[in-house]
Write a protein that holds these residues in place. Structure first.
Motif, PDB file in Angstrom:
ATOM      1  N   SER A  84       4.439  27.121 125.254  1.00  0.00           N
ATOM      2  CA  SER A  84       4.066  28.053 126.318  1.00  0.00           C
ATOM      3  C   SER A  84       5.322  28.631 126.955  1.00  0.00           C
ATOM      4  O   SER A  84       6.427  28.097 126.805  1.00  0.00           O
ATOM      5  CB  SER A  84       3.228  27.338 127.384  1.00  0.00           C
ATOM      6  N   ASP A  85       5.138  29.731 127.685  1.00  0.00           N
ATOM      7  CA  ASP A  85       6.258  30.314 128.423  1.00  0.00           C
ATOM      8  C   ASP A  85       6.847  29.282 129.375  1.00  0.00           C
ATOM      9  O   ASP A  85       8.071  29.174 129.508  1.00  0.00           O
ATOM     10  CB  ASP A  85       5.801  31.534 129.224  1.00  0.00           C
ATOM     11  N   HIS A  86       5.980  28.534 130.024  1.00  0.00           N
ATOM     12  CA  HIS A  86       6.431  27.496 130.964  1.00  0.00           C
ATOM     13  C   HIS A  86       7.297  26.448 130.257  1.00  0.00           C
ATOM     14  O   HIS A  86       8.331  26.032 130.786  1.00  0.00           O
ATOM     15  CB  HIS A  86       5.230  26.827 131.629  1.00  0.00           C
ATOM     16  N   GLN A  87       6.879  26.021 129.072  1.00  0.00           N
ATOM     17  CA  GLN A  87       7.653  25.021 128.342  1.00  0.00           C
ATOM     18  C   GLN A  87       9.037  25.558 127.961  1.00  0.00           C
ATOM     19  O   GLN A  87      10.031  24.847 128.085  1.00  0.00           O
ATOM     20  CB  GLN A  87       6.898  24.585 127.079  1.00  0.00           C
ATOM     21  N   ILE A  88       9.086  26.787 127.521  1.00  0.00           N
ATOM     22  CA  ILE A  88      10.374  27.390 127.147  1.00  0.00           C
ATOM     23  C   ILE A  88      11.274  27.478 128.368  1.00  0.00           C
ATOM     24  O   ILE A  88      12.448  27.099 128.322  1.00  0.00           O
ATOM     25  CB  ILE A  88      10.177  28.782 126.511  1.00  0.00           C
ATOM     26  N   ARG A  89      10.729  27.966 129.474  1.00  0.00           N
ATOM     27  CA  ARG A  89      11.536  28.099 130.696  1.00  0.00           C
ATOM     28  C   ARG A  89      11.977  26.726 131.228  1.00  0.00           C
ATOM     29  O   ARG A  89      13.083  26.591 131.747  1.00  0.00           O
ATOM     30  CB  ARG A  89      10.769  28.868 131.756  1.00  0.00           C
ATOM     31  N   ARG A  90      11.126  25.715 131.080  1.00  0.00           N
ATOM     32  CA  ARG A  90      11.505  24.372 131.510  1.00  0.00           C
ATOM     33  C   ARG A  90      12.678  23.855 130.682  1.00  0.00           C
ATOM     34  O   ARG A  90      13.638  23.303 131.222  1.00  0.00           O
ATOM     35  CB  ARG A  90      10.320  23.413 131.407  1.00  0.00           C
ATOM     36  N   VAL A  91      12.618  24.059 129.384  1.00  0.00           N
ATOM     37  CA  VAL A  91      13.723  23.634 128.517  1.00  0.00           C
ATOM     38  C   VAL A  91      14.986  24.421 128.868  1.00  0.00           C
ATOM     39  O   VAL A  91      16.078  23.846 128.911  1.00  0.00           O
ATOM     40  CB  VAL A  91      13.353  23.793 127.026  1.00  0.00           C
ATOM     41  N   MET A  92      14.840  25.704 129.161  1.00  0.00           N
ATOM     42  CA  MET A  92      16.001  26.501 129.558  1.00  0.00           C
ATOM     43  C   MET A  92      16.654  25.920 130.806  1.00  0.00           C
ATOM     44  O   MET A  92      17.881  25.799 130.877  1.00  0.00           O
ATOM     45  CB  MET A  92      15.601  27.967 129.796  1.00  0.00           C
ATOM     46  N   ALA A  93      15.850  25.534 131.786  1.00  0.00           N
ATOM     47  CA  ALA A  93      16.376  24.963 133.033  1.00  0.00           C
ATOM     48  C   ALA A  93      17.027  23.605 132.785  1.00  0.00           C
ATOM     49  O   ALA A  93      18.114  23.323 133.297  1.00  0.00           O
ATOM     50  CB  ALA A  93      15.264  24.841 134.072  1.00  0.00           C
ATOM     51  N   GLU A  94      16.369  22.770 131.990  1.00  0.00           N
ATOM     52  CA  GLU A  94      16.921  21.453 131.690  1.00  0.00           C
ATOM     53  C   GLU A  94      18.246  21.560 130.943  1.00  0.00           C
ATOM     54  O   GLU A  94      19.197  20.832 131.235  1.00  0.00           O
ATOM     55  CB  GLU A  94      15.929  20.633 130.858  1.00  0.00           C
TER      56      GLU A  94
END
Length: 107
Positions: A84-94
Motif C-alpha cells: 500500500s501507499d502507507h506501507q511504502i511511505r512507512r518504509v521510506m520514513a524508517e
C-alpha cells in the motif's frame, strides 16, 4: 570580529552542515529504499544494484521525495507487488531514520 559576526558565521556553518547531512541521508535512504524495492520486485545481483541507483537518480528529478515514491509505486504496480501507499511511505520514513544514523556514524 564582533560577537555578532562570530554567531552569524557559526549559524551559517551549522546550517550548511545540516543541509549536507540531509542531502547525504536522503541519498543513502534512497539507495536503501531501492535495495528494499528491488528485493520486493524479485531482483538480485547487478540488476538490483542498478535499480537501487536508479532510485537515487530519480530523487534529482523534482524537489522533495514524491518523485521517488511515484517511481516505486509505478514499479510495484507494474510488477504486481502488493504494497500500500502507507506501507511504502512507512518504509521510506524508517529508512530515512536509518540513513541519518548511518551518515552520522560515518558508515
Amino acid at each position: 570580529m564582533s560577537t555578532f559576526d562570530n554567531r552569524k558565521d557559526s549559524f551559517v556553518q551549522g546550517f550548511a552542515a545540516s543541509e549536507e547531512l540531509q542531502f547525504r541521508a536522503a541519498a543513502r535512504r534512497n539507495r536503501l529504499l531501492g535495495e528494499w524495492a528491488a528485493e520486493k520486485l524479485g531482483m538480485t545481483g547487478e540488476q538490483a544494484k542498478e535499480y537501487s541507483l536508479s532510485i537515487v537518480r530519480t530523487d534529482f528529478d523534482e524537489p522533495g521525495e514524491e518523485d521517488v515514491f511515484a517511481k516505486i509505486r509505478a514499479d510495484f504496480d507494474a510488477g504486481k507487488v502488493e504494497q500500500s501507499d502507507h506501507q511504502i511511505r512507512r518504509v521510506m520514513a524508517e529508512l530515512m531514520e536509518e540513513a541519518i544514523r548511518q551518515v552520522k556514524a560515518g558508515e
